[in-house]
Design an enzyme around this catalytic site. Structure first.
Site, PDB file in Angstrom:
ATOM      1  CB  SER A   1      -2.780  -6.091   1.292  1.00 52.31           C
ATOM      2  OG  SER A   1      -2.734  -4.735   1.658  1.00 52.31           O
TER       3      SER A   1
ATOM      4  CG  HIS B   1      -3.158  -4.230   6.613  1.00 51.43           C
ATOM      5  ND1 HIS B   1      -4.324  -4.025   5.918  1.00 51.43           N
ATOM      6  CD2 HIS B   1      -2.221  -4.552   5.691  1.00 51.43           C
ATOM      7  CE1 HIS B   1      -4.101  -4.234   4.620  1.00 51.43           C
ATOM      8  NE2 HIS B   1      -2.833  -4.545   4.468  1.00 51.43           N
TER       9      HIS B   1
END
Length: 378
Positions: A152, A269
């Protein structure tokens, strides 16, 4: 070159060795981080054609893994100021962010550090500080790095390390990203759920049932989807909080062995992050982005970045796409039977990436080491 430019270049390359003029082992003393990054600066300025890096024996090569949000803790950064450019990195961070990041990392309060707007920059900077520590204690690990990946927000640190982005500019992008994600999170009551499933578990069907449950409650356009692929039977599911509550309540029927709500503020996400896309896209358009000098794998599909626009496109897409970490590990560590595995260093707070590597590839994990970001106090 002014100090800020030098700091940016040093942090951007973080010790990656450019292949054309590489010194053979034993022919000369190992170069300092400054020497390496100065050489890279000249290489970028001259826009020389890209030259393939010479292959290293697998048992000499190294891989660097950069953690993401959730790994932060109060006290990280302790003892790191003596290494390389760490003090200057935190000084630049204070100017970019507008607050004292070092004090927040060292002293908290924890409630503030855990906020998305703070923890993403904190993990980014302390991870690159860990690279400075690694470079001083084991320069060969940095010199011989052939691949990097970040989870991430950790992907930004991996790209800085690979020379694809400058430190200060990448930090500004992380700041914009974190603020936009926090703002998107505030619009919807949502979250993330860590799930370990049994063999019979069908995660996508479970998400479908959770969305149908939300519809029955009158929630329009409910979101519930896989946000992270961690390891076999290890997933993170994100979406509306009502959907996550349904999954936890029905975990036995869904063949989930264990579920745990993660301490994050939103459904990262997933499509609930759509409002954050445009702010990040806009800032990435303004940044100087280059093709990574070493292999860096994208969270979106596990594949290597190929060019500068590819980097920009995938970083934006990453916001609303699942992190395919399990796939990244397969891409990095796939090799012929009997072939040695590289040395792996997790650079940054926490050991979560090491834990996932252990579950995905035990042979590769045998060469794993964590570079801590909080040294013991005297």
């Amino acid at each position: 070159m002014n100090l800020l430019a030098l700091i940016r270049r040093r942090a951007a390359a973080a010790g990656v060795s450019p292949p054309p003029r590489r010194t053979q082992p034993g022919s000369a003393p190992s170069r300092s981080l400054t020497d390496i990054t100065d050489h890279l600066t000249e290489q970028h300025a001259a826009e020389e054609p890209r030259t393939p890096r010479p292959r290293r024996p697998p048992n000499r090569a190294s891989v660097l893994l950069f953690p993401g949000q959730g790994s932060q803790f109060v006290g990280m950064g302790r003892g790191l100021l003596e290494y390389g450019n760490v003090r200057e990195m935190f000084s630049v961070a204070q100017k970019v962010l507008g607050y004292d990041l070092l004090d927040l990392c060292l002293n908290g309060p924890e409630e503030d550090l855990m906020k998305t707007v703070h923890c993403q920059p904190a993990v980014f900077v302390t991870s690159l500080a860990a690279v400075e520590r690694l470079n001083q204690e084991n320069p060969e690990a940095v010199e011989n790095c052939v691949t990097a990946a970040g989870f991430s927000v950790g992907e930004f640190a991996a790209l800085v390390f690979s020379g694809a982005m400058d430190f200060a500019e990448a930090l500004f992008a992380v700041k914009v990203r974190a603020e936009a994600m926090q703002k998107a999170s505030d619009q919807t009551r949502s979250g993330m759920l860590s799930v370990i499933g049994k063999n019979q578990a069908n995660y996508k069907h479970a998400c479908l049932q959770a969305r149908e449950h939300c519809l029955s409650l009158g929630i329009q356009n409910p979101v519930c989807s896989i946000a992270n692929y961690l390891f076999p039977d290890g997933r993170v599911i994100a979406g509306h909080q009502e959907a996550l509550d349904f999954l936890q309540k029905n975990s036995r029927k869904l063949h989930f062995a264990r579920t745990r709500q993660l301490p994050v503020s939103g459904a990262f996400h997933t499509s609930l992050m759509e409002p954050a896309v445009e702010p990040l896209r806009d800032v990435l358009r303004e940044l100087d982005v280059r093709r990574p000098i070493i292999s860096v794998h994208s969270n979106v599909n596990g594949k290597r970045y190929m060019h500068d626009n590819h980097v920009r496109q995938q970083l934006v897409k990453q916001l609303v796409s699942p992190v395919k970490w399990e796939q990244i590990l397969h891409e990095i560590y796939e090799r012929n039977q009997g072939e040695d595995f590289p040395h792996t260093y997790e650079v940054g707070p926490g050991k979560q990436l090491g834990a996932t590597l252990q579950k995905c590839n035990m042979k590769a994990f045998k060469n794993y080491k964590h570079i801590d970001v909080a040294l013991p106090q005297d």
